[in-house]
Design a protein around this motif. Structure first.
Motif, PDB file in Angstrom:
ATOM      1  N   THR B 113      -9.591  27.779  39.836  1.00 52.82           N
ATOM      2  CA  THR B 113     -10.058  29.164  39.909  1.00 52.82           C
ATOM      3  C   THR B 113     -10.115  29.798  38.512  1.00 52.82           C
ATOM      4  O   THR B 113     -10.505  30.959  38.385  1.00 52.82           O
ATOM      5  CB  THR B 113      -9.123  30.023  40.782  1.00 52.82           C
ATOM      6  OG1 THR B 113      -7.800  29.901  40.274  1.00 52.82           O
ATOM      7  CG2 THR B 113      -9.165  29.555  42.237  1.00 52.82           C
ATOM      8  N   GLU B 114      -9.730  29.040  37.496  1.00 53.33           N
ATOM      9  CA  GLU B 114      -9.781  29.590  36.141  1.00 53.33           C
ATOM     10  C   GLU B 114     -10.019  28.474  35.129  1.00 53.33           C
ATOM     11  O   GLU B 114      -9.465  27.385  35.260  1.00 53.33           O
ATOM     12  CB  GLU B 114      -8.476  30.314  35.816  1.00 53.33           C
ATOM     13  CG  GLU B 114      -8.545  31.080  34.493  1.00 53.33           C
ATOM     14  CD  GLU B 114      -7.365  32.034  34.314  1.00 53.33           C
ATOM     15  OE1 GLU B 114      -7.262  33.008  35.095  1.00 53.33           O
ATOM     16  OE2 GLU B 114      -6.554  31.790  33.409  1.00 53.33           O
ATOM     17  N   GLN B 115     -10.853  28.758  34.160  1.00 54.54           N
ATOM     18  CA  GLN B 115     -11.095  27.812  33.078  1.00 54.54           C
ATOM     19  C   GLN B 115     -11.111  28.564  31.753  1.00 54.54           C
ATOM     20  O   GLN B 115     -11.503  29.732  31.696  1.00 54.54           O
ATOM     21  CB  GLN B 115     -12.452  27.096  33.262  1.00 54.54           C
ATOM     22  CG  GLN B 115     -12.437  25.942  34.240  1.00 54.54           C
ATOM     23  CD  GLN B 115     -11.644  24.743  33.712  1.00 54.54           C
ATOM     24  OE1 GLN B 115     -11.143  24.750  32.596  1.00 54.54           O
ATOM     25  NE2 GLN B 115     -11.502  23.716  34.534  1.00 54.54           N
ATOM     26  N   GLY B 116     -10.691  27.866  30.705  1.00 52.95           N
ATOM     27  CA  GLY B 116     -10.623  28.495  29.393  1.00 52.95           C
ATOM     28  C   GLY B 116     -11.986  28.591  28.732  1.00 52.95           C
ATOM     29  O   GLY B 116     -12.879  27.794  28.998  1.00 52.95           O
ATOM     30  N   LEU B 117     -12.125  29.568  27.878  1.00 51.97           N
ATOM     31  CA  LEU B 117     -13.307  29.694  27.026  1.00 51.97           C
ATOM     32  C   LEU B 117     -12.918  29.300  25.611  1.00 51.97           C
ATOM     33  O   LEU B 117     -11.766  29.435  25.209  1.00 51.97           O
ATOM     34  CB  LEU B 117     -13.829  31.137  27.027  1.00 51.97           C
ATOM     35  CG  LEU B 117     -14.452  31.636  28.333  1.00 51.97           C
ATOM     36  CD1 LEU B 117     -14.754  33.125  28.224  1.00 51.97           C
ATOM     37  CD2 LEU B 117     -15.733  30.854  28.644  1.00 51.97           C
ATOM     38  N   ARG B 118     -13.897  28.832  24.888  1.00 55.44           N
ATOM     39  CA  ARG B 118     -13.595  28.372  23.534  1.00 55.44           C
ATOM     40  C   ARG B 118     -13.241  29.540  22.611  1.00 55.44           C
ATOM     41  O   ARG B 118     -12.421  29.406  21.721  1.00 55.44           O
ATOM     42  CB  ARG B 118     -14.806  27.605  22.997  1.00 55.44           C
ATOM     43  CG  ARG B 118     -14.510  26.855  21.744  1.00 55.44           C
ATOM     44  CD  ARG B 118     -15.629  25.917  21.357  1.00 55.44           C
ATOM     45  NE  ARG B 118     -15.389  25.334  20.064  1.00 55.44           N
ATOM     46  CZ  ARG B 118     -16.271  24.654  19.369  1.00 55.44           C
ATOM     47  NH1 ARG B 118     -17.468  24.456  19.880  1.00 55.44           N
ATOM     48  NH2 ARG B 118     -15.977  24.149  18.200  1.00 55.44           N
ATOM     49  N   TYR B 119     -13.904  30.657  22.815  1.00 55.69           N
ATOM     50  CA  TYR B 119     -13.663  31.819  21.965  1.00 55.69           C
ATOM     51  C   TYR B 119     -13.393  33.036  22.855  1.00 55.69           C
ATOM     52  O   TYR B 119     -13.799  33.050  24.020  1.00 55.69           O
ATOM     53  CB  TYR B 119     -14.887  32.098  21.080  1.00 55.69           C
ATOM     54  CG  TYR B 119     -15.278  30.922  20.226  1.00 55.69           C
ATOM     55  CD1 TYR B 119     -14.602  30.635  19.053  1.00 55.69           C
ATOM     56  CD2 TYR B 119     -16.319  30.089  20.612  1.00 55.69           C
ATOM     57  CE1 TYR B 119     -14.955  29.548  18.266  1.00 55.69           C
ATOM     58  CE2 TYR B 119     -16.683  28.996  19.835  1.00 55.69           C
ATOM     59  CZ  TYR B 119     -15.998  28.739  18.672  1.00 55.69           C
ATOM     60  OH  TYR B 119     -16.340  27.663  17.909  1.00 55.69           O
ATOM     61  N   PRO B 120     -12.774  34.077  22.299  1.00 57.85           N
ATOM     62  CA  PRO B 120     -12.561  35.288  23.105  1.00 57.85           C
ATOM     63  C   PRO B 120     -13.910  35.947  23.437  1.00 57.85           C
ATOM     64  O   PRO B 120     -14.748  36.123  22.556  1.00 57.85           O
ATOM     65  CB  PRO B 120     -11.731  36.189  22.177  1.00 57.85           C
ATOM     66  CG  PRO B 120     -11.203  35.300  21.106  1.00 57.85           C
ATOM     67  CD  PRO B 120     -12.157  34.175  20.956  1.00 57.85           C
ATOM     68  N   ALA B 121     -14.093  36.284  24.687  1.00 59.17           N
ATOM     69  CA  ALA B 121     -15.330  36.956  25.112  1.00 59.17           C
ATOM     70  C   ALA B 121     -15.088  38.456  25.129  1.00 59.17           C
ATOM     71  O   ALA B 121     -14.160  38.933  25.786  1.00 59.17           O
ATOM     72  CB  ALA B 121     -15.738  36.463  26.487  1.00 59.17           C
ATOM     73  N   HIS B 122     -15.918  39.191  24.413  1.00 59.68           N
ATOM     74  CA  HIS B 122     -15.736  40.640  24.383  1.00 59.68           C
ATOM     75  C   HIS B 122     -16.797  41.370  25.189  1.00 59.68           C
ATOM     76  O   HIS B 122     -16.621  42.519  25.526  1.00 59.68           O
ATOM     77  CB  HIS B 122     -15.688  41.135  22.939  1.00 59.68           C
ATOM     78  CG  HIS B 122     -14.516  40.569  22.215  1.00 59.68           C
ATOM     79  ND1 HIS B 122     -13.229  40.693  22.686  1.00 59.68           N
ATOM     80  CD2 HIS B 122     -14.421  39.821  21.097  1.00 59.68           C
ATOM     81  CE1 HIS B 122     -12.397  40.078  21.871  1.00 59.68           C
ATOM     82  NE2 HIS B 122     -13.097  39.526  20.911  1.00 59.68           N
ATOM     83  N   SER B 123     -17.883  40.710  25.462  1.00 58.02           N
ATOM     84  CA  SER B 123     -18.835  41.262  26.434  1.00 58.02           C
ATOM     85  C   SER B 123     -19.659  40.105  26.971  1.00 58.02           C
ATOM     86  O   SER B 123     -19.907  39.125  26.267  1.00 58.02           O
ATOM     87  CB  SER B 123     -19.734  42.322  25.789  1.00 58.02           C
ATOM     88  OG  SER B 123     -20.556  41.740  24.810  1.00 58.02           O
TER      89      SER B 123
END
Lengths: 279, 261
Positions: B113-123
């Motif tokens: 139900t959750e996966q990481g992103l490579r970079y922080p998403a701000h929008s």
């Protein structure tokens, strides 16, 4: 300065404890032995423009490889063994190669050592005569600047009086052993009728070296290093599957009645003999 | 894909994803694949230059300009408002230049139900499920997603691939250095230290250009250039030295310089 170049260590993050360990390291093969440069192109062009064959140019960049008159290619690599203690008994085995005599080594080394909160940081080798200094400030786990802790080096460990985050520059003498690792590749006759030959080993050849020892708890431990053949050795193996001399004709001045002809080894690029042919 | 229109997307409050560690991510811009190597294009141009003349100066890109190496270090804070500092253990590091690039990433769910992103998403710019199946292997409508700073989540376990386009915030810092002239080895080594306010420091080991350590250890010049002047008369190769021109004589077996005429 050490003439040798050393590749990244296998298991560079050594355990910072009293456990026994062994780091295996292959003496690095400079990439300049493998890659063409504009200097090589200049040399080949010079030959071509002089009427010689550009193919006769063999850059002298594969010093760890030799070819004998029988066509056997011998590659000699250097293996370093960095034990946690110089008295640690261990055995070495190599698949596909012979290991020569041991030599004690004392190499002057210099590395950056990163502290990431721990008080004891393992080095990849026992270090003597260490000189170590902080490269920038020291910081706590909340990124606040703190007074850098004092540093000492004991055996293969850097010990801080307090854990912190920062980078040190360490220079010292690494203690260990070196061994020549020798492997040979002989020609194998594939088809006697056609006279085709191949080398007994080509392609992605690796030599697997295993160091085995017994730790303080009596457990058997081992470390494995896959030693790499220099690319130039692979090139040589492929260049001369059958050391048939190549023949080139040389340009001759108009006043010459005969045209010189040169025979050279396709493997080594060395001239074998020369004669003259009537134009 | 028509599913995209019905996506339910929630941007979670940034504070939910913050922790004492992971507040800052450091990254070094990768060297070009041909850095330190002679490319086919350079090789052809070099030969053409030697044969036909011209003003092109053959250079291999060793990423060493003059005697300096320059690289870009990126710092990605978990939130754009996070105060942080970036230091280098060696070399000069510039002030950060703010950048807000749009990145595309494909995230694969294997019934999580959750996966990481490579970079922080701000929008979030867009999100598109490429495939979406439930635990029984049935194709399902595109699940809604929740974006946190460094992760993307779904309301229920899903097996599928999500292509997500998001805007991130980073500062770009130029690291510039000369080789350590008093070093025994590792002439170009350095660490970058990121210091997020109140958070755990992060360290990044600087990756020097390929072959740079070797060139410096051997005191060699990038590309191994040599001066070689060849002049000859085409119809008379035996007398290939044009009067008044320089000829350098090389041992063709060993490649050693012999003399200059």
């Amino acid at each position: 300065m050490d003439a040798s170049l050393l590749i990244a260590l296998n298991g560079a993050d050594s355990p910072a404890s009293n456990e026994s360990w062994i780091n295996l390291e292959q003496e690095a093969i400079p990439t300049s032995q493998n890659n063409v440069s504009t200097s090589d192109l200049n040399q080949m062009l010079a030959r071509a423009l002089s009427g010689l064959s550009a193919r006769s140019y063999q850059p002298d960049r594969c010093p760890s490889v030799s070819i004998d008159s029988e066509g056997t290619v011998t590659v000699t690599l250097t293996l370093y063994v960095w034990p946690s203690s110089l008295g640690l008994p261990y055995t070495l085995k190599a698949a596909g190669a012979a290991i020569g005599d041991q030599s004690a080594v004392r190499h002057h080394r210099e590395i950056d050592v990163a502290a990431e909160g721990e008080r004891v940081i393992g080095l990849p080798w026992i270090t003597e005569q260490a000189e170590v200094a902080w490269q920038m400030g020291c910081f706590d786990s909340h990124s606040e600047s703190i007074i850098p802790p004092e540093i000492s080096v004991a055996g293969a460990n850097v010990v801080l009086t307090k854990g912190c985050y920062g980078v040190m520059r360490l220079r010292g003498v690494a203690l260990g052993y070196s061994y020549p690792v020798v492997c040979s590749f002989a020609k194998v006759e594939l088809d006697p009728e056609s006279g085709e030959y191949a080398w007994s080993a080509t392609g992605e050849v690796t030599i697997s070296v295993t160091a085995s020892w017994v730790d303080a708890a009596g457990e058997s431990r081992s470390e494995i290093l896959e030693m790499q053949l220099p690319d130039c050795a692979k090139d040589l193996l492929e260049l001369c599957p059958n050391d048939v001399p190549k023949v080139i004709g040389l340009f001759a001045p108009e006043q010459f009645k005969k045209r010189p002809r040169l025979r050279y080894s396709a493997c080594t690029g060395q001239p074998i003999d020369a004669d003259y042919v009537e134009e | 894909m028509s599913r995209q229109a019905s996506l339910a997307i929630t941007l979670a409050k940034q504070e939910e994803s913050e922790s004492i560690s992971g507040l800052l991510t450091l990254e070094q811009e990768e060297w070009k694949a041909y850095t330190g190597l002679l490319t086919k294009a350079n090789m052809v141009r070099h030969i053409a230059f030697k044969l036909f003349g011209g003003k092109w100066n053959p250079q291999i890109d060793c990423a060493i300009s003059g005697e300096r190496v320059t690289s870009t270090i990126y710092a990605y804070p978990a939130t754009p408002t996070l105060p942080y500092r970036v230091l280098a253990s060696y070399g000069e590091l510039s002030e950060g230049r703010v950048q807000t690039p749009v990145l595309t990433e494909t995230v694969h769910f294997r019934l999580e139900t959750e996966q990481g992103l490579r970079y922080p998403a701000h929008s979030l710019v867009s999100a598109n499920w490429l495939t979406a199946y439930d635990a029984e292997g049935n194709q399902i409508p595109a699940p809604g997603i929740t974006i946190k700073a460094r992760s993307v989540g779904t309301a229920f376990p899903v097996y599928g691939s999500l292509q997500i386009k998001y805007r991130t915030f980073r500062t770009a810092h130029t690291l510039s250095m000369e080789a350590r002239d008093d070093a025994l080895e590792h002439f170009w080594s350095a660490y970058i230290l990121g210091l997020p306010l109140g958070g755990e420091p992060v360290l990044l080991k600087f990756d020097p250009p390929p072959t740079a350590e070797e060139l410096t250890a051997m005191a060699a010049e990038c590309g191994g250039r040599i001066g070689l002047s060849l002049e000859w008369e085409e119809q008379d190769p035996a007398n290939r030295v044009t009067p008044g021109k320089k000829e350098e004589v090389w041992d063709y077996c060993g490649g050693n310089f012999l003399r200059e005429n």
